[in-house]
Design an enzyme around this catalytic site. Structure first.
Site, PDB file in Angstrom:
ATOM      1  N   ASP A  58       0.882  -1.165   0.000  1.00 25.31           N
ATOM      2  CA  ASP A  58       0.000   0.000   0.000  1.00 25.31           C
ATOM      3  C   ASP A  58       0.919   1.214   0.000  1.00 25.31           C
ATOM      4  O   ASP A  58       1.628   1.471   0.972  1.00 25.31           O
ATOM      5  CB  ASP A  58      -0.902  -0.007   1.236  1.00 25.31           C
ATOM      6  CG  ASP A  58      -1.893   1.149   1.250  1.00 25.31           C
ATOM      7  OD1 ASP A  58      -1.686   2.132   0.486  1.00 25.31           O
ATOM      8  OD2 ASP A  58      -2.860   1.107   2.029  1.00 25.31           O
ATOM      9  N   SER A 140       0.512  14.715 -14.211  1.00 20.40           N
ATOM     10  CA  SER A 140      -0.723  14.880 -14.957  1.00 20.40           C
ATOM     11  C   SER A 140      -0.655  16.231 -15.652  1.00 20.40           C
ATOM     12  O   SER A 140       0.121  17.104 -15.254  1.00 20.40           O
ATOM     13  CB  SER A 140      -1.911  14.849 -13.995  1.00 20.40           C
ATOM     14  OG  SER A 140      -3.092  15.351 -14.609  1.00 20.40           O
ATOM     15  N   TYR A 153      -6.440  17.781  -6.179  1.00 18.75           N
ATOM     16  CA  TYR A 153      -5.665  16.917  -7.070  1.00 18.75           C
ATOM     17  C   TYR A 153      -4.537  17.703  -7.733  1.00 18.75           C
ATOM     18  O   TYR A 153      -3.375  17.277  -7.733  1.00 18.75           O
ATOM     19  CB  TYR A 153      -6.598  16.310  -8.118  1.00 18.75           C
ATOM     20  CG  TYR A 153      -5.908  15.437  -9.140  1.00 18.75           C
ATOM     21  CD1 TYR A 153      -5.705  14.088  -8.906  1.00 18.75           C
ATOM     22  CD2 TYR A 153      -5.452  15.976 -10.350  1.00 18.75           C
ATOM     23  CE1 TYR A 153      -5.067  13.283  -9.843  1.00 18.75           C
ATOM     24  CE2 TYR A 153      -4.814  15.176 -11.281  1.00 18.75           C
ATOM     25  CZ  TYR A 153      -4.618  13.836 -11.028  1.00 18.75           C
ATOM     26  OH  TYR A 153      -3.984  13.054 -11.954  1.00 18.75           O
ATOM     27  N   LYS A 157      -0.190  17.547  -7.585  1.00 15.99           N
ATOM     28  CA  LYS A 157       0.669  17.396  -8.758  1.00 15.99           C
ATOM     29  C   LYS A 157       1.599  18.602  -8.918  1.00 15.99           C
ATOM     30  O   LYS A 157       2.764  18.448  -9.311  1.00 15.99           O
ATOM     31  CB  LYS A 157      -0.182  17.188 -10.017  1.00 15.99           C
ATOM     32  CG  LYS A 157      -1.018  15.909  -9.991  1.00 15.99           C
ATOM     33  CD  LYS A 157      -0.163  14.653  -9.825  1.00 15.99           C
ATOM     34  CE  LYS A 157      -0.971  13.380  -9.963  1.00 15.99           C
ATOM     35  NZ  LYS A 157      -0.146  12.162  -9.796  1.00 15.99           N
TER      36      LYS A 157
END
Length: 279
Positions: A58, A140, A153, A157
């Protein structure tokens, strides 16, 4: 003939991670792939006995420096070296900041920033000792381009990219590649992967369309993850690699538009920017 490289790829059981593992194996290298479920790694292990090692992990636990160091040490002990670290494990999240819980916020930063930072930190001493290595950060287009509902999010990044750009200045001899994909047909938007915060009426007009895009977008993305993996593999194994590897027309056009907007704003405010020194 060059010796086989050893890759450590997080999130190797599906999506871009699985495609990249296959590309590395097809290139004659060996791969240690991680997943929260060892069973999901079995197909790769059966198809490539002795060359693909499954590692149940994990990645959230690797946000601990001690755990990350143990993971990297185990790979080096098993394979003798580590040449390429790919921090790929991740998930999408949709929600305005007010809609996002503290638990969701911290979870995403641990997954997208702390764990990759800890694994990278653990790999660097090995890379220095052997005279080189490569760190691939799967970011991304959201590492440069924002959208309503993707704020947390994108913040993760942006943070990962800022850290990695600095590492490229700090650590000569180690190659760093920040991958900025657009929308690729992986499981990122599937219900099991996407973290969607409970909606509130106040953000329906701004975040609502993004939430609907993620809810209905699975399986409609135009990007081919096998082609993305091949492009990353070429960058890693070739003589030169960009610091930022943009993948997909949507990512290319979105990032180009943002850079043009930033440049225009910088030029428009240049006189103010230059007017603040002591007389």
């Amino acid at each position: 003939m060059a010796p086989a490289r050893t890759w450590l790829i997080t999130g190797a059981s599906s999506g871009l991670g699985a495609h990249l593992a296959r590309a590395a194996l097809a290139g004659g290298d060996v791969v240690v792939g991680t997943s929260r479920s060892a069973q999901r790694l079995e197909p790769l292990a059966r198809a490539h006995p002795g060359r693909f090692s499954p590692l149940q992990l994990d990645v959230l636990t690797a946000a601990s420096f001690a755990v990350a160091e143990q993971v990297v040490a185990e790979v080096v002990a098993e394979r003798g070296r580590l040449d390429v670290l790919v921090n790929n494990a991740g998930r999408t999240q949709v929600g305005a900041l007010e809609e996002t819980s503290e638990e969701e916020f911290r979870h995403l930063f641990e997954l997208h920033v702390l764990a990759p930072a800890a694994l990278t930190r653990a790999a660097l001493p090995h890379f220095r000792r052997q005279g080189g290595g490569t760190v691939v950060q799967i970011s991304s287009m959201g590492g440069q381009v924002t959208a309503p509902g993707f704020g947390v999010y994108c913040a993760t990044k942006f943070a990962l990219e800022g850290l990695t750009e600095t590492l490229a200045q700090e650590v000569p001899g180690v190659r760093f590649v920040i991958v900025e994909p657009g929308a690729f047909r992986t499981g990122l938007f599937e219900a099991s992967s996407a973290l969607v915060s409970p909606p509130t009426p106040a953000y329906e007009a701004t975040v609502g369309p993004t939430r609907e895009y993620v809810r209905t977008g699975a399986g409609t993305q135009r990007g081919d993850p096998a082609k993305a993996a091949a492009a990353i593999h070429r960058a890693v194994t070739g003589p030169r690699a960009p610091l930022r590897l943009v993948l997909g027309p949507d990512a290319h056009d979105g990032i180009a538009a943002r850079l043009e907007q930033l440049g225009a704003e910088l030029r428009a405010w240049a006189s103010t920017s230059r007017s603040t020194d002591l007389d």
